[in-house]
Design a protein around this motif. Sequence first.
Motif, mmCIF file in Angstrom:
data_model
loop_
_atom_site.group_PDB
_atom_site.id
_atom_site.type_symbol
_atom_site.label_atom_id
_atom_site.label_comp_id
_atom_site.label_asym_id
_atom_site.label_seq_id
_atom_site.Cartn_x
_atom_site.Cartn_y
_atom_site.Cartn_z
ATOM 1 N N ALA A 1 0.811 -1.217 0.000
ATOM 2 C CA ALA A 1 0.000 0.000 0.000
ATOM 3 C C ALA A 1 0.845 1.269 0.000
ATOM 4 N N THR A 2 2.109 1.185 0.366
ATOM 5 C CA THR A 2 2.958 2.369 0.375
ATOM 6 C C THR A 2 3.540 2.683 -0.989
ATOM 7 N N ASP A 3 3.495 1.735 -1.918
ATOM 8 C CA ASP A 3 4.085 1.932 -3.242
ATOM 9 C C ASP A 3 3.011 1.782 -4.321
ATOM 10 N N PRO A 4 2.529 2.883 -4.900
ATOM 11 C CA PRO A 4 1.469 2.801 -5.913
ATOM 12 C C PRO A 4 1.882 2.026 -7.163
ATOM 13 N N ALA A 5 3.147 2.092 -7.534
ATOM 14 C CA ALA A 5 3.596 1.361 -8.719
ATOM 15 C C ALA A 5 3.509 -0.144 -8.485
ATOM 16 N N ALA A 6 3.816 -0.576 -7.280
ATOM 17 C CA ALA A 6 3.714 -2.004 -6.965
ATOM 18 C C ALA A 6 2.263 -2.465 -7.004
ATOM 19 N N ILE A 7 1.357 -1.610 -6.553
ATOM 20 C CA ILE A 7 -0.062 -1.959 -6.604
ATOM 21 C C ILE A 7 -0.503 -2.138 -8.052
ATOM 22 N N VAL B 1 1.332 -2.969 -10.622
ATOM 23 C CA VAL B 1 1.943 -4.183 -11.166
ATOM 24 C C VAL B 1 1.183 -5.418 -10.690
ATOM 25 N N VAL B 2 0.840 -5.443 -9.402
ATOM 26 C CA VAL B 2 0.106 -6.592 -8.867
ATOM 27 C C VAL B 2 -1.280 -6.686 -9.485
ATOM 28 N N ILE B 3 -1.948 -5.552 -9.676
ATOM 29 C CA ILE B 3 -3.265 -5.569 -10.324
ATOM 30 C C ILE B 3 -3.141 -6.058 -11.760
ATOM 31 N N GLY B 4 -2.123 -5.616 -12.473
ATOM 32 C CA GLY B 4 -1.920 -6.074 -13.849
ATOM 33 C C GLY B 4 -1.640 -7.559 -13.937
ATOM 34 N N LEU B 5 -0.780 -8.052 -13.054
ATOM 35 C CA LEU B 5 -0.455 -9.483 -13.076
ATOM 36 C C LEU B 5 -1.643 -10.333 -12.650
ATOM 37 N N SER B 6 -2.392 -9.871 -11.654
ATOM 38 C CA SER B 6 -3.561 -10.652 -11.246
ATOM 39 C C SER B 6 -4.658 -10.581 -12.303
ATOM 40 N N SER B 7 -4.712 -9.501 -13.055
ATOM 41 C CA SER B 7 -5.664 -9.419 -14.159
ATOM 42 C C SER B 7 -5.332 -10.439 -15.243
ATOM 43 N N VAL B 8 -4.064 -10.594 -15.535
ATOM 44 C CA VAL B 8 -3.650 -11.600 -16.520
ATOM 45 C C VAL B 8 -3.979 -13.003 -16.010
ATOM 46 N N THR B 9 -3.752 -13.236 -14.719
ATOM 47 C CA THR B 9 -4.060 -14.537 -14.135
ATOM 48 C C THR B 9 -5.559 -14.813 -14.169
ATOM 49 N N LEU B 10 -6.362 -13.819 -13.778
ATOM 50 C CA LEU B 10 -7.818 -13.996 -13.831
ATOM 51 C C LEU B 10 -8.299 -14.225 -15.255
ATOM 52 N N SER B 11 -7.703 -13.530 -16.207
ATOM 53 C CA SER B 11 -8.081 -13.726 -17.608
ATOM 54 C C SER B 11 -7.769 -15.146 -18.055
#
Length: 148
Positions: A41-47, A49-59
């Motif tokens: 939560a302290t690093d917006p760029a990490a959030i 990246v995690v949202i992008g990677l989890s989106s690929v996984t969910l897809s």
Amino acid sequence: MGLIARIFVVILALLVACLAAATVVMVAFLTLDQTDFTRLATDPAAILVVIGLSSVTLSGYALLPSALIVALAEGFQLRSAVFYAPAGGALALVLTFGSDFGINISPIFARDRGIMVGAGILAGFIYWAIAGRNAGAWRKAYPPLIRA
């Protein structure tokens, strides 16, 4: 030509719906105090990246079942959000936990099920908003072959 454009719209809508579902899941897990995601939560760029990677996984997980639901909806021209939202929630629940719908579950897993169902409902609604409202509209009404 209409069918090819419709296929691209459906693929785009599925990807946007998976991105929205991944965002809901990651925000929900970031707000829980019991996870290791709270350090992100302290690093917006990490959030992002995690949202992008989890989106690929969910897809990846939801591609084939979602395609079956979309084909059913396109074939029967189902255009109601009342179909897409519950279908997204049910699909998320089944893909997350499979057939393990046991009664004796801990409260942590019950919260996870609620998060995943909420994300699936939102994904179904977003898919409906982008592509589901026009399901089956690519078909043209053909005139009768025999004229009397």
